[in-house]
Scaffold this motif. Sequence first.
Motif, short mmCIF file in Angstrom:
data_model
loop_
_atom_site.label_atom_id
_atom_site.label_comp_id
_atom_site.label_asym_id
_atom_site.label_seq_id
_atom_site.Cartn_x
_atom_site.Cartn_y
_atom_site.Cartn_z
N TYR A 68 0.85 -1.19 0.00
CA TYR A 68 0.00 0.00 0.00
C TYR A 68 0.88 1.24 0.00
N THR A 69 0.42 2.28 -0.67
CA THR A 69 1.20 3.51 -0.66
C THR A 69 0.33 4.73 -0.90
N ASP A 70 0.94 5.91 -0.73
CA ASP A 70 0.27 7.18 -0.99
C ASP A 70 0.51 7.54 -2.46
N THR A 108 -5.86 1.82 -8.16
CA THR A 108 -6.47 2.94 -7.44
C THR A 108 -8.00 2.82 -7.52
N TRP A 116 -9.33 -0.44 1.30
CA TRP A 116 -9.46 0.81 2.05
C TRP A 116 -10.43 0.62 3.22
N ARG A 124 -5.30 5.05 8.17
CA ARG A 124 -5.68 5.73 6.93
C ARG A 124 -4.93 7.03 6.70
N TYR A 127 -2.33 7.83 4.00
CA TYR A 127 -2.74 8.10 2.61
C TYR A 127 -3.57 9.37 2.69
N ALA A 151 -6.14 9.15 -2.15
CA ALA A 151 -4.67 9.12 -2.09
C ALA A 151 -4.15 7.69 -1.90
N PHE A 152 -5.09 6.78 -1.69
CA PHE A 152 -4.72 5.39 -1.40
C PHE A 152 -4.44 4.64 -2.71
#
Length: 189
Positions: A68-70, A108, A116, A124, A127, A151-152
Amino acid sequence: MAISEHPWAEELPLLYDHLWARLTLSVNDRHAPSRYPTLATVSENGMPQARTVVLRDADKQAATLAIYTDIHSEKISALRATPVAALHVWDAAEQLQIRIEANVTLLTGEAISEQWQRLPEHARSAYSSGPAPGEPIADSLAYTKTPDENAFAVLWLDIQAIEALHLGQSHRRAEFSRANNWVGQWLVP
Ligand SMILES: Cc1cc2nc3c(=O)[nH]c(=O)nc-3n(C[C@H](O)[C@H](O)[C@H](O)COP(=O)(O)O)c2cc1C
């Protein structure tokens, strides 16, 4: 004859199964050594970039991993330009180095809304909307993180090759590749 401490390192199929057992373990065990691998990408100016990440999913059948990333982080523009990555794990308990090469797909929106929803509220904020990770700020804490589903992002790693190096009384090294149907090949350590 000495009894091997790690018999799984002596046969290619056992070694392959063990690699995946260690990777899979880390998805639910925050103390597992492969929980925090190093993810390396190629920056837009061709420089290698490495950073710690959390391994969120590991699927042996499909040979895929998820991180997972921003979406605003710098690794995203790097991966958009060059969608490949390397992942590195040093599993000290098993005396095992794992090196992975993968093609990366960026997921995304709707495709990852389930992931999410499953994230606890406190997680949370990693992100977030607002200033992007890596932006200069006037003071060390001059930022706020506002959780934002937009943003996730999930990095979906489609593994092409896995290399294992086991340190024992005799060292052993092997490579497994998708092209070779994960059969495995011993290499000089
Ligand atoms: C223990 C630990 C776990 C981390 N997990 C993640 C992660 O799962 N995803 C992520 O994007 N960054 C994670 N980070 C932050 C990254 O190491 C890095 O600082 C951030 O993603 C910005 O990297 P970039 O500028 O290369 O995109 C973690 C850092 C640490 C120390």
